[in-house]
Design a protein around this motif. Structure first.
Motif, PDB file in Angstrom:
ATOM      1  N   LYS A 240       2.709  -1.535  -1.784  1.00  0.00           N
ATOM      2  CA  LYS A 240       2.306  -0.832   0.265  1.00  0.00           C
ATOM      3  C   LYS A 240       2.928  -0.773   1.216  1.00  0.00           C
ATOM      4  CE  LYS A 240      -0.975   0.803   3.172  1.00  0.00           C
ATOM      5  NZ  LYS A 240      -2.456   0.447   3.788  1.00  0.00           N
ATOM      6  N   GLN A 241       2.784  -2.521   0.983  1.00  0.00           N
ATOM      7  CA  GLN A 241       3.754  -3.500   1.656  1.00  0.00           C
ATOM      8  C   GLN A 241       5.113  -3.681   1.440  1.00  0.00           C
ATOM      9  OE1 GLN A 241       2.297  -3.863   5.272  1.00  0.00           O
ATOM     10  NE2 GLN A 241       0.493  -2.494   4.009  1.00  0.00           N
ATOM     11  N   SER A 242       5.382  -3.661   0.534  1.00  0.00           N
ATOM     12  CA  SER A 242       6.532  -4.414   0.313  1.00  0.00           C
ATOM     13  C   SER A 242       8.078  -3.253   0.830  1.00  0.00           C
ATOM     14  CB  SER A 242       6.896  -4.411  -1.206  1.00  0.00           C
ATOM     15  OG  SER A 242       6.445  -3.335  -1.914  1.00  0.00           O
TER      16      SER A 242
ATOM     17  N   GLY B 243       2.848  -7.654   6.836  1.00  0.00           N
ATOM     18  CA  GLY B 243       2.555  -6.987   5.982  1.00  0.00           C
ATOM     19  C   GLY B 243       1.370  -7.853   3.510  1.00  0.00           C
ATOM     20  N   VAL B 244       3.211  -8.228   3.406  1.00  0.00           N
ATOM     21  CA  VAL B 244       3.132  -8.560   2.227  1.00  0.00           C
ATOM     22  C   VAL B 244       2.700  -9.688   2.415  1.00  0.00           C
ATOM     23  CG1 VAL B 244       4.924 -10.286   0.191  1.00  0.00           C
ATOM     24  CG2 VAL B 244       5.286  -7.869   1.096  1.00  0.00           C
TER      25      VAL B 244
ATOM     26  N   GLN C  92      -1.810  -2.973  -2.860  1.00  0.00           N
ATOM     27  CA  GLN C  92      -1.577  -3.520  -1.597  1.00  0.00           C
ATOM     28  C   GLN C  92       0.070  -4.288  -1.172  1.00  0.00           C
ATOM     29  OE1 GLN C  92      -2.594  -4.575   2.016  1.00  0.00           O
ATOM     30  NE2 GLN C  92      -4.270  -3.042   0.826  1.00  0.00           N
TER      31      GLN C  92
ATOM     32  N   ALA D 107      -1.343  -9.933   2.710  1.00  0.00           N
ATOM     33  CA  ALA D 107      -1.900  -9.087   0.716  1.00  0.00           C
ATOM     34  C   ALA D 107      -2.468 -10.380   0.386  1.00  0.00           C
ATOM     35  CB  ALA D 107      -1.058  -8.302  -0.002  1.00  0.00           C
TER      36      ALA D 107
ATOM     37  N   THR E 143       7.595  -2.198   3.506  1.00  0.00           N
ATOM     38  CA  THR E 143       7.491  -1.593   4.883  1.00  0.00           C
ATOM     39  C   THR E 143       7.984  -3.898   5.947  1.00  0.00           C
ATOM     40  OG1 THR E 143       5.443  -2.753   4.975  1.00  0.00           O
ATOM     41  CG2 THR E 143       5.951  -0.608   4.701  1.00  0.00           C
TER      42      THR E 143
ATOM     43  N   THR F 112       7.006 -13.657   8.570  1.00  0.00           N
ATOM     44  CA  THR F 112       7.010 -11.640   8.650  1.00  0.00           C
ATOM     45  C   THR F 112       8.540 -10.938   8.475  1.00  0.00           C
ATOM     46  OG1 THR F 112       7.647 -11.372  10.674  1.00  0.00           O
ATOM     47  CG2 THR F 112       6.088 -11.011  10.432  1.00  0.00           C
TER      48      THR F 112
END
Length: 539
Positions: free
Chosen positions: A295-297, A303-304, A292, A307, A299, A161
């Motif tokens: 969108k996630q990088s 998420g990364v 993805q 993906a 946050t 994370t």
């Protein structure tokens, strides 16, 4: 996996090494623990890895740097070196361990540096002795030592994370999405890959994070997060490699006969490649992953990493449908069946993928665990299970039912726990079927209003995709209405759904002519899908 299971000690060796004054001199060991460490070769080799740069050109650094290197033992397992390079590059502290505990060992190295700075040598020896003799902690178990040292054993069964994972965080900050995709594609083609940076901490973090993109697979070739100067000829190796090179050594590297090498300059965020590897991946998977990551990088959270996990599930998840079992025989993998799944572009990719060493090792490891009756319900398997399309789910049901139809002897074998392969398949399938049913039910209640479902040939995945603002608003309003239903209408039973808006004739016609690309869990059994009987696994 190239990670050693159940190592005996938290660490094997600690050394403090002095930086050589020139390339003609070797680094000297100033301090080591334990003194009785008898692997003389490792003691001589470690100092060279502690200063993986041109010592005549790089004289100092404004800040302390933490970095790692990896040695490979005779069993093919990685032995990690965790380093702390002091300001001015005068000395380097290094811990050798089989445990991939990056953040933990960086913290321990800082603790050791504090003792040395205060000249608390007796306290340092006591601290190292306690740590050396302490049993390896279980996952998520705290370890408390004297002298204000406290840490928790990391759980590597979970996705890394941001910002907790130092490797992933530095990678996302330094490398943009397009270069992440290009590097990922090169890894999946097992190219010769060089990463370079002027900062060792960023360099090795990006190399480690790059290899982690392949989970649940593992890079099977040459792997050197920080290449020391005396090993630069490795860059001319004819086989695949993943190597980190300090910027001060790149001029010497480029002067060598490099052929077909992919180079990522982390400082300038540029990727050089003689190949079009990204174009060789199924375009729908690339589009999904790119969306993805963008969108996630920016946050926090997993998420990364998730993906890339979903992309791996899309590309390789159909391997389960190619597992075969014949009564009295171990479970095997049918490559011919595997290559029939998905669209034409997916099949073309899988044809090449079956020749990859990382894929072959992955299949061998899965079959070994399956036939030994071991649990392999990791995050990858869970991702596949939650994203089965109707056709894939039906095939999986039939496969499990065929195990049951092998006669009373087969079921008896399972019940009597005589055949670990069949028992593992049966138990795993039963658990995953229940998980899939639970996910399907929860998804109906907790569905993201802005989420669309698509299907990528061969496998499917529940994923966030770009949806129209009008549709997102309509779904949001619908969920708002659902939340205002009187409690008396649904007390003690499932809340009834309000009627969906009736689609117009033109919308229905467009829906029939445009097949979706993905399916969500909630769509698995609708419009032609077969209802999952929760008892279909029961004898």
């Amino acid at each position: 996996s190239r990670i050693r299971e159940n190592p005996q000690k938290i660490f094997d060796l600690f050394v403090e090494a002095a930086c050589p004054t020139s390339a003609d001199y070797d680094s000297q060991v100033l301090r080591q623990f334990p003194l009785e460490f008898d692997d003389k070769e490792s003691i001589q080799m470690l100092p060279k890895f502690c200063f993986p740069f041109d010592v005549e050109r790089v004289k100092e650094s404004p800040a302390v740097q933490h970095f790692t290197f990896a040695l490979t033992d005779l069993e093919g397992k990685q032995h990690f070196g965790f380093c702390r390079l002091a300001k001015g590059f005068r000395t380097c502290l290094c811990i050798l361990s089989y445990l991939p505990w990056f953040e933990v060992f960086y913290k321990i190295l800082n603790n050791i540096a504090d003792h040395l700075a205060k000249e608390q040598f007796t306290e340092l020896d006591e601290f190292l002795s306690m740590l050396y003799l302490h049993p390896v902690p279980k996952l998520n178990s705290p370890v408390s030592l004297e002298f204000a040292s406290y840490f928790i054993g990391p759980d590597h069964s979970k996705l890394p994370t941001i910002p907790e994972s130092r490797n992933l965080t530095e990678f996302v900050v330094a490398v943009d999405v397009n270069n992440m995709l290009g590097l990922y594609a090169s890894l999946l083609h097992e190219r010769r890959i060089l990463l370079t940076s002027s900062k060792l901490s960023t360099l090795t973090a990006c190399v480690q994070a790059s290899a982690a993109m392949l989970y649940p697979m593992h890079w099977q070739h040459i792997y050197i997060p920080a290449l020391p100067a005396h090993l630069l000829d490795y860059c001319c190796a004819p086989m695949p490699y993943l190597i980190g090179v300090h910027t001060s050594l790149m001029e010497r590297v480029r002067s060598k006969a490099l052929e077909d090498v992919v180079i990522l300059n982390i400082d300038s965020n540029t990727l050089e490649s003689p190949f079009q590897d990204l174009d060789s991946l199924p375009s729908d998977v690339v589009s999904f992953l790119k969306y993805q990551l963008k969108k996630q990088s920016a946050t926090t959270g997993d998420g990364v990493a998730r993906a890339f996990l979903r992309a791996q599930a899309l590309l390789f998840g159909s391997y389960r449908q190619a597992l075969l079992y014949e009564p009295g025989q171990p479970v095997s993998f049918c490559q011919e069946s595997f290559l029939k799944h998905g669209s034409s572009s997916m099949q073309t990719f899988l044809q090449r993928a079956t020749h990859l060493q990382l894929f072959k090792q992955f299949i061998d490891d899965r079959l070994e665990k399956l036939n030994a009756g071991e649990d392999f319900s990791d995050l990858f398997e869970q991702e596949i299970c939650r994203s089965l399309s109707p056709g894939n789910l039906h095939s999986y049901q039939l496969w499990v039912k065929n195990l049951k139809k092998g006669g009373g002897a087969l079921i008896s074998t399972v019940k009597n726990k005589a055949n670990p392969a069949v028992r593992s398949v049966y138990q795993y399938a039963k658990v995953q079927a229940k998980v899939g049913l639970k996910n399907m039910r929860s998804h109906r209640m907790e569905k993201d209003p802005g989420m669309e479902q698509h299907q990528v040939g061969g496998s499917s995945l529940h994923c966030d995709q770009i949806s129209s603002p009008i549709q997102a608003t309509r779904n949001s309003q619908l969920e708002s209405l659902q939340s205002r239903l009187p409690i008396t209408q649904h007390f003690g039973k499932s809340r009834p759904r309000r009627p969906q808006r009736q689609s117009s004739t033109s919308e229905l016609q467009a829906h029939r002519t445009a097949a979706p690309d993905f399916f969500s869990e909630a769509d698995m059994f609708a419009d032609g899908g077969e209802d999952l009987d929760p008892g279909f696994l029961d004898p």
